[in-house]
Design an enzyme around this catalytic site. Structure first.
Site, PDB file in Angstrom:
ATOM      1  N   HIS A   1      68.882  78.267  46.935  1.00 45.38           N
ATOM      2  CA  HIS A   1      69.902  77.690  47.703  1.00 45.38           C
ATOM      3  C   HIS A   1      71.069  77.643  46.511  1.00 45.38           C
ATOM      4  O   HIS A   1      70.898  76.942  45.467  1.00 45.38           O
ATOM      5  CB  HIS A   1      69.583  76.805  48.589  1.00 45.38           C
ATOM      6  CG  HIS A   1      69.236  75.389  47.557  1.00 45.38           C
ATOM      7  ND1 HIS A   1      70.024  74.251  47.351  1.00 45.38           N
ATOM      8  CD2 HIS A   1      67.885  75.178  47.369  1.00 45.38           C
ATOM      9  CE1 HIS A   1      69.408  73.442  46.911  1.00 45.38           C
ATOM     10  NE2 HIS A   1      68.128  73.833  46.941  1.00 45.38           N
TER      11      HIS A   1
ATOM     12  N   ASP B   1      74.024  75.380  47.470  1.00 40.59           N
ATOM     13  CA  ASP B   1      74.507  74.235  47.513  1.00 40.59           C
ATOM     14  C   ASP B   1      73.576  72.951  46.732  1.00 40.59           C
ATOM     15  O   ASP B   1      72.479  73.163  46.363  1.00 40.59           O
ATOM     16  CB  ASP B   1      74.445  73.640  48.953  1.00 40.59           C
ATOM     17  CG  ASP B   1      72.990  73.618  49.685  1.00 40.59           C
ATOM     18  OD1 ASP B   1      72.239  74.803  49.611  1.00 40.59           O
ATOM     19  OD2 ASP B   1      72.827  72.780  50.466  1.00 40.59           O
TER      20      ASP B   1
ATOM     21  N   GLU C   1      70.882  74.167  52.157  1.00 45.99           N
ATOM     22  CA  GLU C   1      69.451  73.833  52.153  1.00 45.99           C
ATOM     23  C   GLU C   1      69.438  72.136  52.224  1.00 45.99           C
ATOM     24  O   GLU C   1      68.509  71.722  52.799  1.00 45.99           O
ATOM     25  CB  GLU C   1      68.893  74.473  50.965  1.00 45.99           C
ATOM     26  CG  GLU C   1      67.493  74.336  51.057  1.00 45.99           C
ATOM     27  CD  GLU C   1      66.922  73.019  50.590  1.00 45.99           C
ATOM     28  OE1 GLU C   1      65.715  72.616  50.337  1.00 45.99           O
ATOM     29  OE2 GLU C   1      67.826  72.228  49.867  1.00 45.99           O
ATOM     30  N   GLU C   2      70.211  71.661  51.380  1.00 47.11           N
ATOM     31  CA  GLU C   2      70.105  70.138  51.414  1.00 47.11           C
ATOM     32  C   GLU C   2      70.751  69.570  52.560  1.00 47.11           C
ATOM     33  O   GLU C   2      70.396  68.476  52.677  1.00 47.11           O
ATOM     34  CB  GLU C   2      71.101  69.820  50.279  1.00 47.11           C
ATOM     35  CG  GLU C   2      71.096  70.156  48.706  1.00 47.11           C
ATOM     36  CD  GLU C   2      69.745  69.545  48.158  1.00 47.11           C
ATOM     37  OE1 GLU C   2      69.038  68.997  49.010  1.00 47.11           O
ATOM     38  OE2 GLU C   2      69.322  70.310  47.142  1.00 47.11           O
TER      39      GLU C   2
ATOM     40  N   GLU D   1      63.053  77.012  44.093  1.00 49.36           N
ATOM     41  CA  GLU D   1      62.924  75.402  43.744  1.00 49.36           C
ATOM     42  C   GLU D   1      62.242  75.187  42.580  1.00 49.36           C
ATOM     43  O   GLU D   1      61.186  75.952  42.313  1.00 49.36           O
ATOM     44  CB  GLU D   1      62.238  74.648  45.149  1.00 49.36           C
ATOM     45  CG  GLU D   1      63.070  74.944  46.244  1.00 49.36           C
ATOM     46  CD  GLU D   1      64.323  73.850  46.583  1.00 49.36           C
ATOM     47  OE1 GLU D   1      64.617  73.170  45.514  1.00 49.36           O
ATOM     48  OE2 GLU D   1      64.967  74.317  47.597  1.00 49.36           O
TER      49      GLU D   1
END
Length: 368
Positions: free
Chosen positions: A70, A72, A123-124, A147
């Protein structure tokens, strides 16, 4: 110890891309500028790349494996700088660990090996990028989600999440009255939910016995339902005729439950009010015997490491992919996940170098 003395080789390209991405703030939902830098990187390597309707950066290629992470980050201004540490240079900055370190490692490995890549948005907050992806793309043969796991770690499991808002209204009255008002009902419901799941792993065992088991480490957090209130409001209504209360809640769900089962258990504790359940993401636990897990074990050992199999107590985009695509997958990336969202977020660049090498080997293992 210097990098030369430690035997590691600096991956200049990966380090430069990471610094470039971290230097461009991208808190959700403001990912556009960082996404553009990622597009430039793929175009510089002659790869077809485009930005889709929701802002994902997509570079389709060999679908034997999809590399994705991701773009963001959570908010927070951490000055971007590189400083020498005990284990070599490390880069400070928001997103260096979560998840621009994994994002950069996967992007570099993707251009070197020719596998498909997607940098997703949101994603966050709500995983809008991953949700859009599974709705508008066929499943690849395998997925590696980015991640932080540490360069020698492979994440195979995540808990799911159930989110909702409790709502209650009661007649206003003098505070000397014994009946519960809406605020008390909200507190009572939440206390009942916490009690319900506090004893869940032990049946009817008394609290003292449960505490002893916790202290002994017999029940990992990953195996528990964790209820967490995230906001509460209450008071007399504007017209003065009622007391109102709302409570926003999240419950983390281990793989032995579905979110529907946890919802039913939480609803069963209601004596007043209602809950509007707003979102549910199922837990996932991948087998350590899939082709992806095997490829990572081979790659990490080849790079001189001892593979660690991890389960995370949070939720990630891999939950979304696992719920929609029937293919093997794992989550991987450089960095210490304890630094996620932290004010001292930083990544040791030697971790990045090693992660890129591992990801190149994984792609070679998974492609024909």
């Amino acid at each position: 110890m210097s990098e030369a003395a430690s035997g590691s080789t600096a991956d200049t390209e990966a380090r430069e891309l990471l610094e470039r991405l971290v230097s461009i703030p991208s808190p959700t939902p403001n990912e556009e500028a960082c996404a553009a830098a990622l597009v430039d990187f793929f175009e510089e390597h002659g790869r077809d790349v485009f930005v889709d309707e929701v802002g994902n950066v997509r570079a389709p290629a060999d679908d034997s494996v999809l590399y994705t992470s991701h773009i963001d980050t959570v908010p927070g201004d951490i000055p971007v700088q590189i400083e020498e540490g005990e284990h070599g240079p490390k880069l400070w900055g928001r997103g260096s660990v979560d998840a621009k370190g994994p994002l950069a490692a996967l992007a570099v490995a993707a251009v070197r090996t020719g596998v498909s890549f997607v940098g997703v948005v949101g994603e966050e907050v709500d995983s809008r990028g991953a949700r859009h992806l599974v709705e508008n793309r066929d499943a690849p043969d395998a997925v590696v989600n980015g991640e932080p796991s540490g360069w020698d770690g492979i994440t195979l499991g995540y808990r799911g999440i159930l989110s909702g808002t409790y709502l209650c209204t009661s007649e206003s009255g003098h505070t000397s009255r014994p009946e519960n008002n809406a605020i008390q009902e909200a507190i009572a419901w939440w206390s009942a939910v916490e009690d319900r799941f506090d004893g869940d792993e032990y049946g009817v065992a008394p609290k003292e016995q449960r505490d002893e088991a916790d202290d002994a480490g017999e029940v990992p957090v990953f195996e528990r339902v964790t209820p967490k209130p995230v906001a509460i409001e209450g008071g007399v209504s504007d017209d003065g005729l009622a007391v109102e209360a709302t409570l926003d809640a999240q419950l983390r769900v281990p793989p032995r439950y579905t979110t529907e089962e946890v919802r039913e258990l939480a609803d069963a504790e209601l004596t007043a009010g209602t809950v509007n359940w707003t979102d549910a993401v199922e837990p996932t636990m991948q087998s350590p015997r899939t082709s992806v897990a095997r490829a990572f074990r081979v790659a990490i050992r080849r790079a001189g490491g001892d593979p660690r199999l991890l389960r995370k107590t949070g939720t990630a985009d891999m939950n979304v992919y696992a719920g929609a695509w029937d293919c093997p997958m794992a989550t991987y990336g450089p960095g210490d996940s304890d630094l996620d969202h932290a004010p001292n977020e930083h990544l040791e660049l030697r971790e990045l170098d090693r992660a890129v090498a591992v990801l190149e080997t994984v792609a070679a293992e998974l492609t024909p």
